[in-house]
Design a protein around this motif. Structure first.
Motif, PDB file in Angstrom:
ATOM      1  N   PHE A 186       0.833  -1.207   0.000  1.00  0.00           N
ATOM      2  CA  PHE A 186       0.000   0.000   0.000  1.00  0.00           C
ATOM      3  C   PHE A 186       0.868   1.257   0.000  1.00  0.00           C
ATOM      4  CE2 PHE A 186      -1.676   3.356   2.808  1.00  0.00           C
ATOM      5  CZ  PHE A 186      -2.760   3.795   2.045  1.00  0.00           C
ATOM      6  N   LEU A 187       1.909   1.269   0.826  1.00  0.00           N
ATOM      7  CA  LEU A 187       2.788   2.429   0.904  1.00  0.00           C
ATOM      8  C   LEU A 187       3.486   2.689  -0.427  1.00  0.00           C
ATOM      9  CD1 LEU A 187       4.378   1.892   4.443  1.00  0.00           C
ATOM     10  CD2 LEU A 187       2.759   3.672   3.772  1.00  0.00           C
ATOM     11  N   LYS A 188       3.912   1.617  -1.107  1.00  0.00           N
ATOM     12  CA  LYS A 188       4.583   1.768  -2.391  1.00  0.00           C
ATOM     13  C   LYS A 188       3.626   2.330  -3.448  1.00  0.00           C
ATOM     14  CE  LYS A 188       8.903   0.588  -2.024  1.00  0.00           C
ATOM     15  NZ  LYS A 188       9.952   1.593  -2.342  1.00  0.00           N
ATOM     16  N   ARG A 189       2.372   1.893  -3.399  1.00  0.00           N
ATOM     17  CA  ARG A 189       1.397   2.419  -4.362  1.00  0.00           C
ATOM     18  C   ARG A 189       1.092   3.884  -4.081  1.00  0.00           C
ATOM     19  NH1 ARG A 189      -1.143  -2.599  -3.339  1.00  0.00           N
ATOM     20  NH2 ARG A 189      -2.647  -1.567  -1.962  1.00  0.00           N
ATOM     21  N   THR A 190       1.053   4.229  -2.805  1.00  0.00           N
ATOM     22  CA  THR A 190       0.731   5.602  -2.410  1.00  0.00           C
ATOM     23  C   THR A 190       1.903   6.538  -2.611  1.00  0.00           C
ATOM     24  OG1 THR A 190      -0.754   4.699  -0.735  1.00  0.00           O
ATOM     25  CG2 THR A 190      -0.196   7.025  -0.545  1.00  0.00           C
ATOM     26  N   LYS A 191       3.093   6.088  -2.201  1.00  0.00           N
ATOM     27  CA  LYS A 191       4.295   6.898  -2.334  1.00  0.00           C
ATOM     28  C   LYS A 191       5.388   6.022  -2.945  1.00  0.00           C
ATOM     29  CE  LYS A 191       5.464  10.214   0.208  1.00  0.00           C
ATOM     30  NZ  LYS A 191       4.910  11.248  -0.718  1.00  0.00           N
ATOM     31  N   PRO A 192       5.561   6.083  -4.263  1.00  0.00           N
ATOM     32  CA  PRO A 192       6.549   5.229  -4.929  1.00  0.00           C
ATOM     33  C   PRO A 192       7.963   5.367  -4.391  1.00  0.00           C
ATOM     34  CG  PRO A 192       5.069   6.225  -6.543  1.00  0.00           C
ATOM     35  CD  PRO A 192       4.782   6.882  -5.232  1.00  0.00           C
ATOM     36  N   ASP A 193       8.290   6.511  -3.786  1.00  0.00           N
ATOM     37  CA  ASP A 193       9.649   6.705  -3.276  1.00  0.00           C
ATOM     38  C   ASP A 193       9.811   6.272  -1.818  1.00  0.00           C
ATOM     39  OD1 ASP A 193       8.292   8.699  -1.950  1.00  0.00           O
ATOM     40  OD2 ASP A 193       9.342  10.370  -2.900  1.00  0.00           O
ATOM     41  N   PHE A 194       8.782   5.628  -1.252  1.00  0.00           N
ATOM     42  CA  PHE A 194       8.903   5.199   0.149  1.00  0.00           C
ATOM     43  C   PHE A 194       9.948   4.097   0.279  1.00  0.00           C
ATOM     44  CE2 PHE A 194       7.804   2.122   3.490  1.00  0.00           C
ATOM     45  CZ  PHE A 194       7.985   2.940   4.589  1.00  0.00           C
ATOM     46  N   ASP A 195      10.836   4.278   1.220  1.00  0.00           N
ATOM     47  CA  ASP A 195      11.901   3.309   1.495  1.00  0.00           C
ATOM     48  C   ASP A 195      12.247   3.439   2.969  1.00  0.00           C
ATOM     49  OD1 ASP A 195      14.277   1.836   1.738  1.00  0.00           O
ATOM     50  OD2 ASP A 195      14.958   2.375  -0.265  1.00  0.00           O
ATOM     51  N   THR A 196      12.140   2.343   3.713  1.00  0.00           N
ATOM     52  CA  THR A 196      12.410   2.415   5.153  1.00  0.00           C
ATOM     53  C   THR A 196      13.831   2.891   5.440  1.00  0.00           C
ATOM     54  OG1 THR A 196      13.009   0.054   5.150  1.00  0.00           O
ATOM     55  CG2 THR A 196      10.737   0.619   5.726  1.00  0.00           C
ATOM     56  N   ARG A 197      14.753   2.680   4.498  1.00  0.00           N
ATOM     57  CA  ARG A 197      16.129   3.129   4.708  1.00  0.00           C
ATOM     58  C   ARG A 197      16.234   4.642   4.786  1.00  0.00           C
ATOM     59  NH1 ARG A 197      18.656  -0.458  -0.107  1.00  0.00           N
ATOM     60  NH2 ARG A 197      16.786   0.439  -1.054  1.00  0.00           N
ATOM     61  N   THR A 198      15.287   5.330   4.176  1.00  0.00           N
ATOM     62  CA  THR A 198      15.275   6.792   4.249  1.00  0.00           C
ATOM     63  C   THR A 198      15.093   7.251   5.691  1.00  0.00           C
ATOM     64  OG1 THR A 198      14.309   6.914   2.029  1.00  0.00           O
ATOM     65  CG2 THR A 198      14.107   8.869   3.404  1.00  0.00           C
ATOM     66  N   TYR A 199      14.437   6.418   6.499  1.00  0.00           N
ATOM     67  CA  TYR A 199      14.147   6.774   7.894  1.00  0.00           C
ATOM     68  C   TYR A 199      15.023   5.995   8.879  1.00  0.00           C
ATOM     69  CZ  TYR A 199      10.298   8.578   5.221  1.00  0.00           C
ATOM     70  OH  TYR A 199       9.567   9.237   4.258  1.00  0.00           O
ATOM     71  N   GLY A 200      16.086   5.384   8.364  1.00  0.00           N
ATOM     72  CA  GLY A 200      17.065   4.734   9.226  1.00  0.00           C
ATOM     73  C   GLY A 200      16.754   3.310   9.619  1.00  0.00           C
ATOM     74  N   HIS A 201      15.875   2.619   8.861  1.00  0.00           N
ATOM     75  CA  HIS A 201      15.508   1.240   9.211  1.00  0.00           C
ATOM     76  C   HIS A 201      15.602   0.338   7.985  1.00  0.00           C
ATOM     77  CE1 HIS A 201      14.091   2.592  13.134  1.00  0.00           C
ATOM     78  NE2 HIS A 201      13.502   3.593  12.511  1.00  0.00           N
ATOM     79  N   SER A 202      16.031  -0.890   8.190  1.00  0.00           N
ATOM     80  CA  SER A 202      16.207  -1.813   7.080  1.00  0.00           C
ATOM     81  C   SER A 202      14.895  -2.421   6.605  1.00  0.00           C
ATOM     82  CB  SER A 202      17.173  -2.939   7.478  1.00  0.00           C
ATOM     83  OG  SER A 202      16.661  -3.666   8.596  1.00  0.00           O
ATOM     84  N   LYS A 203      13.911  -2.534   7.496  1.00  0.00           N
ATOM     85  CA  LYS A 203      12.622  -3.135   7.147  1.00  0.00           C
ATOM     86  C   LYS A 203      11.486  -2.344   7.778  1.00  0.00           C
ATOM     87  CE  LYS A 203      13.627  -7.115   8.920  1.00  0.00           C
ATOM     88  NZ  LYS A 203      13.550  -8.546   9.329  1.00  0.00           N
ATOM     89  N   LEU A 204      10.285  -2.511   7.218  1.00  0.00           N
ATOM     90  CA  LEU A 204       9.121  -1.816   7.752  1.00  0.00           C
ATOM     91  C   LEU A 204       8.825  -2.267   9.174  1.00  0.00           C
ATOM     92  CD1 LEU A 204       6.773   0.110   7.444  1.00  0.00           C
ATOM     93  CD2 LEU A 204       5.504  -1.681   6.237  1.00  0.00           C
ATOM     94  N   SER A 205       9.023  -3.543   9.455  1.00  0.00           N
ATOM     95  CA  SER A 205       8.770  -4.038  10.811  1.00  0.00           C
ATOM     96  C   SER A 205       9.699  -3.363  11.822  1.00  0.00           C
ATOM     97  CB  SER A 205       8.954  -5.558  10.864  1.00  0.00           C
ATOM     98  OG  SER A 205      10.250  -5.927  10.441  1.00  0.00           O
ATOM     99  N   ASN A 206      10.940  -3.093  11.422  1.00  0.00           N
ATOM    100  CA  ASN A 206      11.874  -2.391  12.311  1.00  0.00           C
ATOM    101  C   ASN A 206      11.421  -0.963  12.576  1.00  0.00           C
ATOM    102  OD1 ASN A 206      14.572  -4.044  10.581  1.00  0.00           O
ATOM    103  ND2 ASN A 206      13.591  -4.640  12.499  1.00  0.00           N
ATOM    104  N   LEU A 207      10.895  -0.317  11.542  1.00  0.00           N
ATOM    105  CA  LEU A 207      10.402   1.049  11.713  1.00  0.00           C
ATOM    106  C   LEU A 207       9.236   1.063  12.699  1.00  0.00           C
ATOM    107  CD1 LEU A 207       9.824   3.664   8.901  1.00  0.00           C
ATOM    108  CD2 LEU A 207       8.104   3.319  10.670  1.00  0.00           C
ATOM    109  N   LEU A 208       8.328   0.113  12.554  1.00  0.00           N
ATOM    110  CA  LEU A 208       7.179   0.036  13.459  1.00  0.00           C
ATOM    111  C   LEU A 208       7.619  -0.224  14.899  1.00  0.00           C
ATOM    112  CD1 LEU A 208       4.910  -2.102  11.127  1.00  0.00           C
ATOM    113  CD2 LEU A 208       4.399   0.223  11.873  1.00  0.00           C
ATOM    114  N   GLU A 209       8.576  -1.112  15.069  1.00  0.00           N
ATOM    115  CA  GLU A 209       9.062  -1.450  16.406  1.00  0.00           C
ATOM    116  C   GLU A 209       9.762  -0.273  17.073  1.00  0.00           C
ATOM    117  OE1 GLU A 209      11.473  -4.817  15.573  1.00  0.00           O
ATOM    118  OE2 GLU A 209       9.802  -6.258  15.680  1.00  0.00           O
ATOM    119  N   ALA A 210      10.218   0.694  16.277  1.00  0.00           N
ATOM    120  CA  ALA A 210      10.901   1.859  16.833  1.00  0.00           C
ATOM    121  C   ALA A 210       9.934   2.843  17.482  1.00  0.00           C
ATOM    122  CB  ALA A 210      11.708   2.561  15.740  1.00  0.00           C
TER     123      ALA A 210
END
Length: 255
Positions: free
Chosen positions: A207-231
């Motif tokens: 869903f995030l990729k369809r909404t924002k094609p440039d979304f990448d968890t690495r941009t926010y300092g995380h290797s995976k989406l699950s890591n971003l959520l856990e933060a």
């Protein structure tokens, strides 16, 4: 988009950093098989003198494009013509445009209208119109330099100067803040959650990729989406469970 079978990679050497090319090819190889690899530029220019060895090493075909008018290159037109020619062959399922120039926006839109997947690769200063015209956009800054190509070359310096001009012309080229991502995660939760209120992270990633094609968890300092959520334990409750076979499923619920 990780099961592509016949990918085309077209590189605009005039506004791409050579120090990132190997990292780009490694990143794209995770999506599927690359069939066509071409780099476009006027190789007579001193600023592109370092490209020859790297193109040979990575088996990328160099396409010569002379500048017909002093001070203005024709690389983008040559690349676009090649892309349309390859598209009409009807055998490729994805096109990768490696450039940070807004001029490629119409090309990306045309390719998508034909039903193929379009991946853009460029810097964070890439105009938002081009980023959103792609199915997915990868930032060069999120890719790790490889040994032997990490120093700034004459080509890279020229691209850095061009970036400054682009930023001045397109000051709105901002990347989504983490607050915007949180808002999208809340929308995804409402849309895809199960009866227990949890939503599968893999569904949300799509869903995030369809909404924002440039979304990448690495941009926010995380290797995976699950890591971003856990933060953000104050925002999300995480649940992990076993799926079919040995698959591990991660889900979250907004608090």
């Amino acid at each position: 988009m990780d099961n592509l079978e016949k990918m085309v990679v077209l590189i605009d050497a005039d506004n791409t950093r050579i120090s990132k090319i190997e990292a780009v090819m490694r990143e794209l190889s995770a999506y599927g098989r690359i069939i066509v690899k071409r780099a476009y530029g006027n190789w007579k220019k001193d600023t592109l003198k370092n490209w020859e060895a790297e193109l040979k090493r990575l088996a990328i075909k160099a396409e010569q494009q002379f500048d017909y008018v002093k001070g203005k290159n024709a690389t983008d037109i040559a690349l676009a013509i090649s892309a349309i020619d390859l598209l009409h062959s009807g055998i490729y399922d994805a096109f990768v445009l490696v450039a940070s120039d807004s001029d490629y926006t119409p090309l990306a839109l045309r390719l998508r209208e034909s039903g193929v997947s379009v991946i853009g690769v460029g810097e964070k200063k890439t105009p938002e119109a081009f980023r959103n015209a792609c199915d997915e956009f990868i930032f060069l800054e999120n890719l790790t330099n490889t040994a032997g190509t990490s120093e700034i070359t004459d080509t890279d310096k020229a691209v850095i100067e061009l970036d400054a001009e682009v930023e001045e012309e397109y000051p709105q080229n901002t990347i989504a803040t983490i607050d915007e991502i949180h808002s999208l995660l809340e929308i995804a939760s409402e849309k895809y959650q199960e009866d227990d209120g949890f939503v599968n992270v893999s569904s949300v990633g799509a869903f995030l990729k369809r909404t924002k094609p440039d979304f990448d968890t690495r941009t926010y300092g995380h290797s995976k989406l699950s890591n971003l959520l856990e933060a953000y334990p104050d925002r999300y409750e995480i649940k992990k469970y076993r799926g079919k076979g040995n698959a591990s499923i991660v889900a979250y619920k907004c608090l």
